[in-house]
Write a protein that holds these residues in place. Sequence first.
Motif, PDB file in Angstrom:
ATOM      1  N   GLU A  72       0.775  -1.345  -0.044  1.00 32.48           N
ATOM      2  CA  GLU A  72      -0.114  -0.081   0.001  1.00 32.48           C
ATOM      3  C   GLU A  72       0.944   1.325   0.013  1.00 32.48           C
ATOM      4  N   GLU A  73       2.162   1.256   0.817  1.00 28.52           N
ATOM      5  CA  GLU A  73       3.025   2.399   0.733  1.00 28.52           C
ATOM      6  C   GLU A  73       3.526   2.614  -0.756  1.00 28.52           C
ATOM      7  N   THR A  74       3.865   1.759  -1.240  1.00 29.03           N
ATOM      8  CA  THR A  74       4.606   1.822  -2.471  1.00 29.03           C
ATOM      9  C   THR A  74       3.408   2.571  -3.599  1.00 29.03           C
ATOM     10  N   ARG A  75       2.275   1.905  -3.499  1.00 30.29           N
ATOM     11  CA  ARG A  75       1.352   2.308  -4.280  1.00 30.29           C
ATOM     12  C   ARG A  75       0.890   3.724  -4.042  1.00 30.29           C
ATOM     13  N   ALA A  76       1.072   4.072  -2.651  1.00 25.85           N
ATOM     14  CA  ALA A  76       0.697   5.416  -2.469  1.00 25.85           C
ATOM     15  C   ALA A  76       1.550   6.316  -3.012  1.00 25.85           C
ATOM     16  N   ALA A  77       2.875   6.107  -3.117  1.00 25.06           N
ATOM     17  CA  ALA A  77       3.810   6.987  -3.499  1.00 25.06           C
ATOM     18  C   ALA A  77       3.680   7.159  -5.118  1.00 25.06           C
ATOM     19  N   GLY A  78       3.277   5.816  -5.809  1.00 24.87           N
ATOM     20  CA  GLY A  78       3.074   6.148  -7.016  1.00 24.87           C
ATOM     21  C   GLY A  78       1.735   7.036  -7.268  1.00 24.87           C
ATOM     22  N   VAL A  79       0.869   6.944  -6.553  1.00 22.24           N
ATOM     23  CA  VAL A  79      -0.184   7.851  -6.721  1.00 22.24           C
ATOM     24  C   VAL A  79       0.205   9.348  -6.526  1.00 22.24           C
TER      25      VAL A  79
END
Length: 267
Positions: free
Chosen positions: A78-85
Amino acid sequence: MRFALNQMGFPAEGLESNAELLAEAGYDGIEPNLTADGPLWDDGAVDAFADLTDELGLDVPAVSTTLHWDRPLSSPDEETRAAGVEAGERMIAVADALDAGAILVVPAVVDEGTPYDEAYDRALDSVRELAAVGAEAGVTVCVENVWNDFLLSPLEFAEFVDEAAEAGPVGAYFDVGNVRRFGRPEQWIRILGDRIERIHVKDYRTDVDTIDAFTYPLEGDVDWDAVAGALGDIDYDGWVTAEVPPYRTAPERMPPRVRSDLAHLFS
């Protein structure tokens, strides 16, 4: 058609120097990339770049990035995905400031830890989240076809764009050379139709089965007459942006030569 060069091919250091080189070479636009520690994170630098492009008579067709390979919008973390967003949201802000009208995103990365079906669902959620932000700024989120083992047919690509566009403006950033590995670009163009918002061009050699297969337009096996015909069939008359590296020797000679070839192919 209007012609631009992506930052991948910049022959000099700094956005300003490259903007001046591209204007001198006769380009209509310049496409910068958001990098991890680059100037596009700084509002002042973005404003200065906007002033310079106005002065030079250049437009910005889109803002692109390679960050979504390291911060996948499909990541199970989730943290990685949030960084992408977050990176996508910054791209939207930059595109708004530069009047670009579009950003380029890699929607997913399918690998051993990211099954295809799960990647699809998470990527769709992430792109929809960005599309909602883009709607407020008048910026289209453009999904590019890349070598990410994802959206491997034009029918699926079209379906993904349509599903994501329920949340806001989403289109296809169609890369001609990336498709030639496993399909024919002209067929994809006709199927994607008016979903195509931007075009990237490079060529591809079918006798080389590695990343080294990519080359400059007119030096590979893309049927450029068929590509131009397909773009005409869908009434595409927008941006065509070269995404190729600078020459190893005399890198400043690449932009004008490619600009001339783009005019030959698409004018």
